[in-house]
Enzyme design. Sequence first.
Site, PDB file in Angstrom:
ATOM      1  CB  THR A 186      -0.958  -0.011   1.215  1.00  0.00           C
ATOM      2  OG1 THR A 186      -1.732   1.185   1.204  1.00  0.00           O
ATOM      3  CG2 THR A 186      -0.246  -0.133   2.547  1.00  0.00           C
ATOM      4  CD1 TRP A 443      -3.289   4.108  -1.156  1.00  0.00           C
ATOM      5  CD2 TRP A 443      -4.212   6.036  -0.523  1.00  0.00           C
ATOM      6  NE1 TRP A 443      -4.102   3.863  -0.067  1.00  0.00           N
ATOM      7  CE2 TRP A 443      -4.684   5.026   0.334  1.00  0.00           C
ATOM      8  CE3 TRP A 443      -4.669   7.344  -0.326  1.00  0.00           C
ATOM      9  CZ2 TRP A 443      -5.571   5.274   1.380  1.00  0.00           C
ATOM     10  CZ3 TRP A 443      -5.554   7.586   0.707  1.00  0.00           C
ATOM     11  CH2 TRP A 443      -5.997   6.559   1.539  1.00  0.00           C
TER      12      TRP A 443
HETATM   13  P1  AMP Z   1      -6.607   1.181   1.075  1.00  0.00           P
HETATM   14  O1  AMP Z   1      -5.571   0.698   2.005  1.00  0.00           O
HETATM   15  O2  AMP Z   1      -6.082   1.523  -0.287  1.00  0.00           O
HETATM   16  O3  AMP Z   1      -7.775   0.247   1.024  1.00  0.00           O
HETATM   17  O4  AMP Z   1      -7.150   2.555   1.649  1.00  0.00           O
HETATM   18  C1  AMP Z   1      -7.710   2.654   2.925  1.00  0.00           C
HETATM   19  C2  AMP Z   1      -8.169   4.068   3.158  1.00  0.00           C
HETATM   20  O5  AMP Z   1      -9.167   4.431   2.194  1.00  0.00           O
HETATM   21  C3  AMP Z   1      -8.816   4.314   4.495  1.00  0.00           C
HETATM   22  O6  AMP Z   1      -7.875   4.515   5.528  1.00  0.00           O
HETATM   23  C4  AMP Z   1      -9.638   5.562   4.196  1.00  0.00           C
HETATM   24  O7  AMP Z   1      -8.825   6.736   4.216  1.00  0.00           O
HETATM   25  C5  AMP Z   1     -10.092   5.317   2.778  1.00  0.00           C
HETATM   26  N1  AMP Z   1     -11.420   4.665   2.777  1.00  0.00           N
HETATM   27  C6  AMP Z   1     -11.707   3.363   2.650  1.00  0.00           C
HETATM   28  N2  AMP Z   1     -13.039   3.159   2.682  1.00  0.00           N
HETATM   29  C7  AMP Z   1     -13.613   4.366   2.860  1.00  0.00           C
HETATM   30  C8  AMP Z   1     -14.953   4.829   2.998  1.00  0.00           C
HETATM   31  N3  AMP Z   1     -15.993   4.010   2.928  1.00  0.00           N
HETATM   32  N4  AMP Z   1     -15.139   6.153   3.188  1.00  0.00           N
HETATM   33  C9  AMP Z   1     -14.098   7.013   3.251  1.00  0.00           C
HETATM   34  N5  AMP Z   1     -12.825   6.646   3.120  1.00  0.00           N
HETATM   35  C10 AMP Z   1     -12.572   5.334   2.921  1.00  0.00           C
END
Ligand code: AMP
Length: 495
Positions: A186, A443
């Site tokens: 990530t 990201w």
């Molecule tokens: P990832 O590791 O790429 O899955 O990203 C995780 C991050 O995405 C979380 O820490 C949040 O900042 C954002 N995220 C994931 N789901 C949501 C959601 N339903 N609403 C707002 N932000 C989210």
Amino acid sequence: MLAPMMESPLLISGLMEFGVVNHPEAEIVSRKVEDNSIHRITQLGAAKRTRQLANALLNWGVKPGDRIATLAWNTWRHYEVYYATAGIGSICHTINPRLFPEQLEYIFNHAEDRMLFIDLNLLPLVEALRDKLPHLQAIVVMCDKEYMPDSKIDGLICYEEFIAPHSESFEWPQFDESTPCSLCYTSGTTGNPKGVMYTHRSTVLHAMGSLHAQALDIKADSVILPVVPMFHVNAWGIPYAVTITGAKLVFPGAAMDGASLWELIKSEEPTLLAGVPTVWLGLLNHLDSIGETMHSVQTVVVGGSAAPLSMIKAFDEKHDAFLLHAWGMTEMSPIGTVNAPTKAMLAMPKEERYQQQRKQGRPVYGVDMKIIDDDGNELPRDGKAYGRLMVRGPWIVNSYYKSDKLATENGWFDTGDVATIDSHNTMQIVDRSKDVIKSGGEWISSIDLENVAVGHPAVAEACVIGIPHEKWQERPLLLVVLKDGASASEADILD
Ligand code: AMP
């Protein structure tokens, strides 16, 4: 005192063999990457091929703990690679093909992947990098022989030829459930991407935790279309969950545009869709443009970014589908909270219910969460106080791959999200403390962009912030202050 109950290890191979015994006929439908045609196989058929692949991997020389990379879309072959690599004790390392070449190179080399399974249309990514990947010993192209490409890379192996000579029987080895099974990187605020290594135990527990009615509600008669890629936290664990219930899986291959998804929805009649908001915006716009309505879909799981109100309404009012808002992260396997409908929510007037659905939801069993202030004091669950969202649980990372530092503080992982929690334990994200922008589920580091911008000779200071965007949810906005007397146009800076 310990009680004398059996200690069977929770292993990925056990998930697959459970599926074979209990619902061998459950279907896995995929859009093929090679030619967009539809491919069908059953859980039993896929399990036989997975056992062939396990034999082939061992025969090739894969050892326990080896990292086996995939650069691949959602298809039955990728599913087979998931199960075969983990089943023999090696590690399925899913790589995001949307990353920049420098990030891909870093990730391949950091993980020291020995072998790569790749989809045909992603091969150019690796052709450009091949000389920079010293650990990689073999590349298997996931297609039939007739589609094998001419490539600058010598010795490409055809997936179907790789598995064909091998037996459909395989005795899965038994080992400690804390053995790693998969790896996903990530991107952080700054620096290189970080690897999260999942174990058999964490993955099986997560699969069990994601099934029930307060989570994704995956049943035997569910038909699931995970558009969320298998390189994004294992497609939110769905490929593992389906073997438990026998739900039908529908994989979209490389075609995730609105028209292709609609074609698949019409023919396969999924009841449950799962993906990031940008994908659903594409689908909703396409349906609007052709004046069509979805009938089979009951639930659309939205995660990765906040679900917009307009989307919650559009699914309900135009397609009679419930938007199930979920939140999680790579470090959490990924599911943390799900805003599953409660009796109270369903009884609300529509507009009030839509507002409620905007929240990210309540933790699934297994996940503990709290919010804290900057001094580490826990804040009240009153729906008003907001603070850093901390989590803990058996499928949450303790430290990153190859890092000797704990990723936790006093046993809690700081999500980098800022949230409120109300008296029903419903969480709502209000901000992000990490300096990253999430665009279409991917990201973008604001610090990386700022560093590039200040490298321009005319720039004194630069700052990147995320701004809302209808399609991508967020896009970076770059603000620069020029040096005294310097001049540069917007185009100069963007170049
Ligand atoms: P990832 O590791 O790429 O899955 O990203 C995780 C991050 O995405 C979380 O820490 C949040 O900042 C954002 N995220 C994931 N789901 C949501 C959601 N339903 N609403 C707002 N932000 C989210």
